[in-house]
Design a protein around this motif. Structure first.
Motif, short mmCIF file in Angstrom:
data_model
loop_
_atom_site.label_atom_id
_atom_site.label_comp_id
_atom_site.label_asym_id
_atom_site.label_seq_id
_atom_site.Cartn_x
_atom_site.Cartn_y
_atom_site.Cartn_z
N LEU A 336 0.81 -1.21 0.00
CA LEU A 336 0.00 0.00 0.00
C LEU A 336 0.85 1.26 0.00
O LEU A 336 0.42 2.30 -0.47
N GLY A 337 2.06 1.20 0.57
CA GLY A 337 2.92 2.37 0.56
C GLY A 337 2.45 3.45 1.51
O GLY A 337 1.62 3.23 2.39
N ALA A 338 2.99 4.66 1.33
CA ALA A 338 2.67 5.78 2.20
C ALA A 338 1.19 6.13 2.11
O ALA A 338 0.59 6.10 1.03
N ALA A 339 0.61 6.46 3.26
CA ALA A 339 -0.83 6.73 3.33
C ALA A 339 -1.16 8.14 2.83
O ALA A 339 -0.41 9.09 3.05
N GLU A 340 -2.30 8.24 2.18
CA GLU A 340 -2.82 9.53 1.74
C GLU A 340 -3.93 9.99 2.69
O GLU A 340 -4.48 9.20 3.44
N GLY A 360 4.84 10.46 1.62
CA GLY A 360 6.24 10.12 1.37
C GLY A 360 6.91 11.13 0.47
O GLY A 360 7.67 10.77 -0.42
N GLY A 361 6.64 12.41 0.72
CA GLY A 361 7.11 13.46 -0.19
C GLY A 361 8.02 14.50 0.46
O GLY A 361 8.61 14.27 1.52
N PHE A 362 8.07 15.65 -0.18
CA PHE A 362 8.94 16.74 0.24
C PHE A 362 8.20 18.07 0.11
O PHE A 362 7.33 18.23 -0.75
N VAL A 363 8.57 19.02 0.96
CA VAL A 363 8.11 20.40 0.80
C VAL A 363 9.19 21.13 0.02
O VAL A 363 10.39 20.99 0.31
N VAL A 364 8.78 21.89 -1.01
CA VAL A 364 9.76 22.50 -1.91
C VAL A 364 9.53 24.00 -2.04
O VAL A 364 8.41 24.49 -1.87
#
Length: 569
Positions: A336-340, A360-364
């Motif tokens: 399932l990976g990282a939850a939304e 599972g992301g980044f702030v840019v």
């Protein structure tokens, strides 16, 4: 006959074909006509349609939707792509902007052999990646090539989210098939919330651009539109300033061509380019374009609702545990990976909601000019960073804009610009906190307590330019911060643990959409104040996101085709 059936399984049973077939047959028995037909001994064929994840009610489930064909052969999957033609040169259309609206408009025009000439102020993805890196490493923002401007538009270096609810605006499946044809994973055709990933999307955009060039189109990078060429009340072209980017002419994907004969590619100077129509697909951050329109056709602009808020970043494990009800580890192993998450609530008559959630992301850093800070989110295809983030924003209507900005806009001759001026001022105030790209930040708990966070108390963050302690309540407008605070408390009621000791707010998030709409004729799709100009995509105020912008670009292109060749109506 055909009928649709949805079955529900645990994540670990997603590939258990025997179990799924049994569940499908059980569901089929609940449909009287289908059950009767199946009982007569005719063949039944099941075709997988869509997968969605349901993390509600304390247990994570997968909903798998199938089409059941009873007594008939299932049709071949719809993999048909448009037939693109070599441009014949009889008609040409200038497209200002190479985001999804611009690219898909160009492809649609090529179905009819019409030559697209794409004008893009930013750089190609390879150079644009270097431009973006300078924001994080040196705090230097290239005002022409950044997260907002450049090949592929603002979505290229984002999550590549393809989910949209704009079902009536066009053929969503057709857009997804085109992305898949140019290199996106096949999963985008069946996932309920498809995404491509910022690590894969640039190559897909490059493939689209090269196909457009092969078919006789042109793509000119480093060319900023500075004016519209108007004759007899019609827009017939644009004036562009060359900023040093390569021109890409038909048959010269290496950039060696000089498509208009006005000089060598990569040179500088001003050029006038004429065509049979102009599509304006400049995205939500091209403030100078709105200013140009305000000078020549202020009546064509109107103020619209947009949103202002922050990026809220959590350790990924926090969101996974909340959404997967304490079973994050085992469910990750099940694929399932990282939850939304997606949250929305109402505070004092205004929506407070999540936007562009990046598991599972980044702030840019997404500033598009000097002395401003803007934040956004992105994630790679694997969505496997240590953090998860989302914009949490407050609905902001034209009547919410402080009167001082309305007066400034009136002095410029167009009150519709008030929201744009307000947005710019807020982004500059954020920059003033650090005089650089280090973003003002605050722990959620401290924001709710109206106190600045001790710098040493900040948890690790994905925002690479760094963060600086700032009490957001002191410089962000109170009509935003007060609703945001109450909204966070309400969100925490539905997502217990959202207000977490390590939850971090990074400000400001101001580019979820444009504060300005470019009015257009519903029938012809032309700008109401400038015939011959066709606003499209997010910058027009009629779309939001990659897929809806792509569909809008296609619709505008078809309106132009219909004006060229009325028999196609």
């Amino acid at each position: 006959m055909k009928t649709e059936i949805t079955v529900t399984v645990k994540p670990e049973n997603e590939k258990n074909i025997g179990l799924i077939k049994k569940l499908l047959m059980n569901e089929l028995q609940k449909k009287p006509e289908a059950a009767e037909a199946a009982a007569s001994g005719v063949d039944v064929e099941f075709v997988f349609v869509k997968k969605s994840i349901d993390a509600r009610h304390g247990q994570v489930k997968l909903h798998l939707r199938y089409a059941a064909y009873i007594g008939e052969k299932a049709p071949q999957a719809d993999t048909a792509l448009p037939v693109w033609k070599k441009a014949d040169g009889k008609k040409s259309v200038i497209i200002v902007g190479s985001g999804p609206a611009g690219l898909f408009a160009a492809l649609k025009l090529l179905e009819y052999g019409i030559k697209p000439v794409i004008i893009e102020r930013g750089n190609e993805t390879a150079q644009r990646r270097k431009d973006i890196a300078l924001i994080s490493t040196q705090g230097v923002v290239n005002g022409e090539s950044n997260y907002c401007f450049g090949e592929g538009g603002a979505g290229t270096f984002s999550d590549g989210k393809l989910y949209t609810r704009s079902n009536k605006r066009g053929d969503i499946g057709g857009i997804l098939r085109i992305f898949h044809a140019f290199g996106a994973d096949e999963k985008i055709l069946t996932d309920a919330h498809p995404h491509i990933g910022t690590d894969r999307l640039p190559k897909i955009i490059n493939a689209m651009r090269n196909r457009i060039i092969e078919l006789g189109g042109e793509v000119r990078f480093g060319c900023r539109c500075t004016d519209f060429l108007i004759k007899d009340g019609m827009v017939q072209g644009v004036r562009v300033e060359s900023l040093g980017g390569p021109s890409r002419a038909s048959g010269t994907p290496d950039g060696s061509g000089t498509p208009d004969g006005s000089g060598t590619p990569g040179g500088s100077g001003t050029t006038e380019i004429y065509a049979d129509a102009v599509i304006l697909a400049t995205g939500h951050s091209a403030q100078d374009i709105y200013m140009q329109l305000a000078k020549v056709a202020p009546q064509s602009l109107e103020a619209k609702t947009f949103a202002v808020g922050v990026r809220v970043e959590h350790p990924r494990t926090v969101i996974d545990e909340i959404q997967y009800h304490g079973k994050a580890g085992s469910l990750e192993q099940a694929g399932l990976g990282a939850a939304e998450y997606r949250v929305t609530t109402q505070v004092d008559g205004r929506g407070v909601y999540s936007f562009c959630m990046c598991p599972g992301g980044f702030v840019v850093p997404s500033a598009s000019g000097p002395e401003e800070i803007v934040v956004n989110g992105m994630s790679a295809a694997a969505r496997n960073s240590k953090w998860s983030n989302a914009a949490i924003v407050v609905e902001t209507r034209p009547e919410d804009i402080p009167q001082s900005f309305v007066e400034q806009a009136r002095e410029l001759g167009c009150t519709a610009l008030a929201g744009l001026l307000f947005r710019t001022d807020l982004e500059h105030k954020a920059w003033e906190q650090s005089k650089g790209q280090a973003a003002p930040a605050q722990l959620v708990t401290d924001f709710l307590g109206n106190r600045a966070t001790v710098q040493e108390a900040f948890p690790p963050t994905s925002y690479t330019p760094g963060i600086i302690s700032s009490n957001l309540n002191e410089w962000m407008p109170s009509f935003i911060t007060e609703r945001l605070a109450q909204g966070l408390r309400q969100i925490n009621q539905s997502m217990k643990g959202f207000i977490h000791p390590a939850a971090l707010m990074i400000a400001p998030e101001t580019r979820t959409s444009t504060p300005v709409r470019i009015l257009r004729n519903k029938e012809t799709m032309e700008c109401t104040g400038l015939p011959g100009l066709y606003p499209a995509g997010e910058g027009s105020g009629y779309a939001g996101g990659i897929v809806s912008s792509a569909m809008d670009g296609e619709n505008v292109a078809m309106a132009i085709v219909s004006s060229f060749y009325p028999r196609n109506q």
